[in-house]
Design an enzyme around this catalytic site. Sequence first.
Site, mmCIF file in Angstrom:
data_model
loop_
_atom_site.group_PDB
_atom_site.id
_atom_site.type_symbol
_atom_site.label_atom_id
_atom_site.label_comp_id
_atom_site.label_asym_id
_atom_site.label_seq_id
_atom_site.Cartn_x
_atom_site.Cartn_y
_atom_site.Cartn_z
ATOM 1 N N ASP A 170 10.224 14.231 10.404
ATOM 2 C CA ASP A 170 9.704 13.295 11.405
ATOM 3 C C ASP A 170 9.381 14.017 12.716
ATOM 4 O O ASP A 170 8.393 13.709 13.380
ATOM 5 C CB ASP A 170 10.742 12.189 11.669
ATOM 6 N N GLU B 271 8.317 16.973 13.226
ATOM 7 C CA GLU B 271 7.046 17.712 13.130
ATOM 8 C C GLU B 271 5.893 16.723 13.255
ATOM 9 O O GLU B 271 4.907 16.971 13.953
ATOM 10 C CB GLU B 271 6.981 18.479 11.803
ATOM 11 N N TYR B 272 6.033 15.533 12.580
ATOM 12 C CA TYR B 272 4.982 14.502 12.700
ATOM 13 C C TYR B 272 4.832 14.112 14.175
ATOM 14 O O TYR B 272 3.723 14.046 14.714
ATOM 15 C CB TYR B 272 5.338 13.276 11.846
ATOM 16 N N ASP B 273 5.963 13.874 14.849
ATOM 17 C CA ASP B 273 5.916 13.465 16.267
ATOM 18 C C ASP B 273 5.244 14.534 17.124
ATOM 19 O O ASP B 273 4.463 14.221 18.026
ATOM 20 C CB ASP B 273 7.342 13.218 16.794
ATOM 21 N N GLU C 10 5.374 -8.969 -10.276
ATOM 22 C CA GLU C 10 5.619 -8.467 -8.925
ATOM 23 C C GLU C 10 6.775 -9.207 -8.263
ATOM 24 O O GLU C 10 6.964 -10.404 -8.513
ATOM 25 C CB GLU C 10 4.356 -8.675 -8.064
ATOM 26 N N LYS D 195 8.226 -11.333 -5.293
ATOM 27 C CA LYS D 195 7.553 -12.193 -4.313
ATOM 28 C C LYS D 195 8.272 -12.000 -2.974
ATOM 29 O O LYS D 195 9.361 -12.519 -2.757
ATOM 30 C CB LYS D 195 7.607 -13.657 -4.748
ATOM 31 N N ARG E 124 -2.716 -16.368 6.848
ATOM 32 C CA ARG E 124 -3.220 -17.238 5.787
ATOM 33 C C ARG E 124 -3.605 -18.592 6.362
ATOM 34 O O ARG E 124 -4.619 -19.172 5.993
ATOM 35 C CB ARG E 124 -2.150 -17.412 4.721
ATOM 36 N N LYS F 288 1.443 -12.630 -13.105
ATOM 37 C CA LYS F 288 -0.008 -12.844 -13.150
ATOM 38 C C LYS F 288 -0.598 -12.301 -14.446
ATOM 39 O O LYS F 288 -0.222 -11.212 -14.869
ATOM 40 C CB LYS F 288 -0.695 -12.098 -11.999
HETATM 41 C C1 LIG Z 1 -0.063 -16.321 -2.699
HETATM 42 C C2 LIG Z 1 0.314 -15.055 -3.425
HETATM 43 C C3 LIG Z 1 1.491 -14.384 -3.117
HETATM 44 N N1 LIG Z 1 1.788 -13.259 -3.814
HETATM 45 N N2 LIG Z 1 2.855 -12.426 -3.735
HETATM 46 C C4 LIG Z 1 2.643 -11.484 -4.673
HETATM 47 N N3 LIG Z 1 3.507 -10.443 -4.903
HETATM 48 N N4 LIG Z 1 1.491 -11.681 -5.332
HETATM 49 C C5 LIG Z 1 0.929 -12.798 -4.807
HETATM 50 N N5 LIG Z 1 -0.229 -13.412 -5.129
HETATM 51 C C6 LIG Z 1 -0.542 -14.543 -4.445
HETATM 52 O O1 LIG Z 1 -1.660 -15.230 -4.699
HETATM 53 C C7 LIG Z 1 -2.544 -14.704 -5.761
HETATM 54 C C8 LIG Z 1 -1.979 -15.090 -7.114
HETATM 55 C C9 LIG Z 1 -3.930 -15.346 -5.546
#
Ligand SMILES: Cc1c[n+]2nc(N)[nH]c2nc1OC(C)C
Length: 324
Positions: free
Chosen positions: A32, A34-36, A114, A116, A137, A291
């Site tokens: 870090d 070195e980055y700084d 995934e 959430k 959003r 999904k």
């Molecule tokens: C509202 C939302 C929220 N999340 N969270 C993840 N990890 N994927 C994800 N996809 C979303 O919407 C898509 C399925 C369109």
Amino acid sequence: SEQVAAQIQQLRKTLRYHEYQYHVLDNPQIPDAEYDRLFHQLKALEQQFPQFIEADSPTQRVGAKPLAGFAQITHEIPMLSLDNAFSDEEFYAFVKRIQDRLILLPEPLTFCCEPKLDGLAVSILYVNGRLAQAATRGDGTTGEDITANIRTIRNIPLQLLTDNPPARLEVRGEVFMPQAGFEKLNETALAKGEKTFANPRNAAAGSLRQLDPKVTSQRPLMLNAYGIGIAEGVTLPDTHFARLQWLKSIGIPVNNEIRLCDGVENVLNFYRTIGEKRSGLGYDIDGTVLKINDIALQQELGFISKAPRWAIAYKFPAQEELTR
Ligand SMILES: Cc1c[n+]2nc(N)[nH]c2nc1OC(C)C
């Protein structure tokens, strides 16, 4: 002064590379300190030669002055919410509805699974590879312009790491506050007699809604991308998982717990595994998002009025019911 310009460009390139290694690959190549040192070398050169300052230089994250308010932004592609499942039976029913609808039913059905994250969904627009605009959003159609605050989040690149960026690319993802940063923030707030936050999600929301980017810049926020909205001037891969890998390859942070699962049993196994790992992740999640991986199948299935038919959030019992 061409020599100075070249030195400034080289420093920017080096800093972007190390930011990518640290924030996206979790694989820092230099200490870090070195980055700084490199960062302050660039800062000094830009102060000495301000004519070379560019908006997307790694030094230009924190906006100058506070905003008077947030402008509204209308999402060209609506940001929809998700249908929920709270049991295996409800997940099986979700899959059955998919099987009944698909004309050709692939065997096995592959899901991109995934965690959430329990944060705020945002939309970030890159124009010719440069961060141009960001929005909350909101109600899914209209959100607030939080560009200045999003620019302060260290793991969000100000410029995509590619030599031929898309004309326009909209990254969608969750802004969240890791638990350690949340606890430190509340400790400091308490010590200064300031307001504390109830949980990391509220802290992230409060931090993104700051009118002064200097305040947001002090908050330990992070982004994890989960999808793509607008994409112009690029041919995207034909599965969701490959699209996330592509985002990661051009500098966008993606959660490293995401897995491909073939068939319902493997998906439910993912759900249980993430449930077991939940307390050790270092950030709050409220379930998983499961999904259909194939984009053509997603398009065939489409959306119910407010949520996609091809994705479902399988949630955990509310955290309050369990001891943390
Ligand atoms: C509202 C939302 C929220 N999340 N969270 C993840 N990890 N994927 C994800 N996809 C979303 O919407 C898509 C399925 C369109």
